[in-house]
Design an enzyme around this catalytic site. Structure first.
Site, mmCIF file in Angstrom:
data_model
loop_
_atom_site.group_PDB
_atom_site.id
_atom_site.type_symbol
_atom_site.label_atom_id
_atom_site.label_comp_id
_atom_site.label_asym_id
_atom_site.label_seq_id
_atom_site.Cartn_x
_atom_site.Cartn_y
_atom_site.Cartn_z
ATOM 1 N N ASP A 14 -10.175 -22.601 -41.851
ATOM 2 C CA ASP A 14 -9.396 -21.321 -41.203
ATOM 3 C C ASP A 14 -9.384 -21.430 -39.626
ATOM 4 O O ASP A 14 -9.637 -20.588 -38.975
ATOM 5 C CB ASP A 14 -10.173 -20.028 -41.477
ATOM 6 C CG ASP A 14 -10.273 -19.752 -43.002
ATOM 7 O OD1 ASP A 14 -9.262 -20.296 -43.625
ATOM 8 O OD2 ASP A 14 -11.329 -18.829 -43.322
ATOM 9 N N GLU A 221 -1.696 -14.303 -46.908
ATOM 10 C CA GLU A 221 -2.818 -14.094 -46.172
ATOM 11 C C GLU A 221 -2.607 -15.083 -45.010
ATOM 12 O O GLU A 221 -1.423 -15.803 -44.835
ATOM 13 C CB GLU A 221 -4.127 -14.570 -46.698
ATOM 14 C CG GLU A 221 -4.246 -15.894 -47.046
ATOM 15 C CD GLU A 221 -5.441 -16.050 -47.865
ATOM 16 O OE1 GLU A 221 -6.438 -15.140 -47.977
ATOM 17 O OE2 GLU A 221 -5.766 -17.329 -48.452
HETATM 18 O O1 FUB Z 1 -12.062 -18.409 -45.644
HETATM 19 C C1 FUB Z 1 -11.990 -17.089 -46.328
HETATM 20 C C2 FUB Z 1 -10.560 -16.898 -46.623
HETATM 21 O O2 FUB Z 1 -9.904 -17.975 -47.433
HETATM 22 C C3 FUB Z 1 -9.497 -16.806 -45.391
HETATM 23 O O3 FUB Z 1 -9.743 -15.419 -44.666
HETATM 24 C C4 FUB Z 1 -8.248 -16.776 -46.004
HETATM 25 O O4 FUB Z 1 -7.432 -16.903 -45.058
HETATM 26 C C5 FUB Z 1 -8.582 -18.112 -46.734
HETATM 27 O O5 FUB Z 1 -8.277 -19.260 -46.109
#
Ligand code: FUB
Length: 321
Positions: A14, A221
């Site tokens: 991330d 996301e």
């Molecule tokens: O790393 C945890 C979660 O997984 C992140 O917040 C999302 O974007 C995904 O990558």
């Protein structure tokens, strides 16, 4: 095209990446072997701290680990799961925005402040008032700072409507409008929203808002915003179809029109990125699970050059060989 694992001796994911003082600073999530079985809620992503890294050449330069810059134990309101963060600079201070679940297992977005980009970041007593869900990404233009955020499923976006918590989570049906990522301008103090978060609308090329059934294009996301040739590029993950895509708009609030895929699926469930111009080149930072043998909660940070066509579209990068 050259691709590099940036931090081969640790599991990091991330990426949030910015140039501060002529260097590139990288703020990833720090994956750990949590021992928690994998589920759709993302409980296996039980991260506990962040490290900061920097380099003066992402493809070939030394990557310095500045060490731990924030620990979940030091955040008064936090329960568990430090997920994707971002950092912004204003007037010589550095503000880290991080999502973590509170003691009732509800995600909010907190702020921690440092005097230099390499931390340490000191968290504020409380999270941002009115904040919820995950994956904050900050975009600055003309001294305005915008936060993009949100994530469905484990990211809890479906628990809110018009910025209010619902009694029951609501995931739209296939033919209903997809849930939107959110955008809010930050107040001058950098620790409050200056306005109610707004929906960031993504349209298809025919000008229709994306529906929930359009799982290869709708937002899941991992928001990121960058500018190229005067246009605003909002990029994000489609989650359960594992694509990184982008949509273009003519201002930071949108609406944005879906354009295409930046990165095809990588090894591992999640895909997440940052796009940065540095020393006249454009880079895509992302992650995959090849080094951990496909363990989806143990991700490794990568970088490669990002290229545009003459019409400003992005050339798709392959996530797997
Ligand atoms: O790393 C945890 C979660 O997984 C992140 O917040 C999302 O974007 C995904 O990558």
């Amino acid at each position: 095209m050259t691709t590099r694992y940036l931090i081969p001796n640790a599991y990091m994911a991330d990426a949030a990446v910015h140039e501060f003082g002529g260097r590139l600073y990288i703020y990833p999530s720090h994956d750990v072997e949590s021992g928690i079985p994998e589920n759709d809620n993302g409980d296996h992503f039980d991260m506990r701290d962040y490290h900061a890294f920097s380099t003066d050449d992402p493809l070939t330069g030394e990557v310095i680990d500045h060490g731990k810059v924030l620990d979940v134990q030091d955040i008064a309101w936090a329960g568990r799961q430090l997920w994707d963060c971002d950092v912004a600079e204003k007037d010589g201070q550095y503000y880290m925005y991080f999502p973590v679940k509170d003691k009732n297992d509800v995600f909010h977005i907190g702020v921690a402040i440092a005097q230099q980009p390499e931390g340490p970041f000191i968290p504020l007593e409380n999270h941002i008032r009115g904040s919820y869900s995950i994956d904050p990404a900050i975009f600055c233009e003309n001294k305005n700072y915008y936060m993009y955020f949100g994530g469905i499923w484990g990211g809890q976006l479906q628990r809110y409507r018009n910025n209010k918590a619902l009694e029951k989570p609501f995931l739209p049906k296939k033919n209903e409008l997809a849930l939107c990522p959110k955008v809010a301008r930050l107040a001058d103090n950098m620790t409050d929203f200056a306005e109610e978060p707004r929906d960031l609308i993504i349209l298809d090329k025919a000008g229709k808002q994306l529906t929930a059934g359009n799982r290869r294009q709708r937002f899941f996301e991992a928001s990121w915003m960058h500018k190229y040739n005067g246009k605003y590029y909002f990029s994000y993950s489609t989650g359960d179809t594992h694509l990184l895509c982008y949509a273009i708009g003519d201002n930071p609030y949108g609406p944005f029109t879906y354009q295409g895929v930046i990165l095809t699926p990588v090894e591992g469930w999640t895909t997440h990125h940052a796009i940065v111009k540095y020393k006249r080149k454009n880079y895509l930072f992302y992650h995959d699970c090849v080094p951990s043998g496909g363990r989806t909660w143990l991700r490794s940070l990568k970088v490669t050059e990002l290229k545009y066509r003459d019409d400003d579209s992005i050339i798709t990068i392959k996530g797997k060989k």
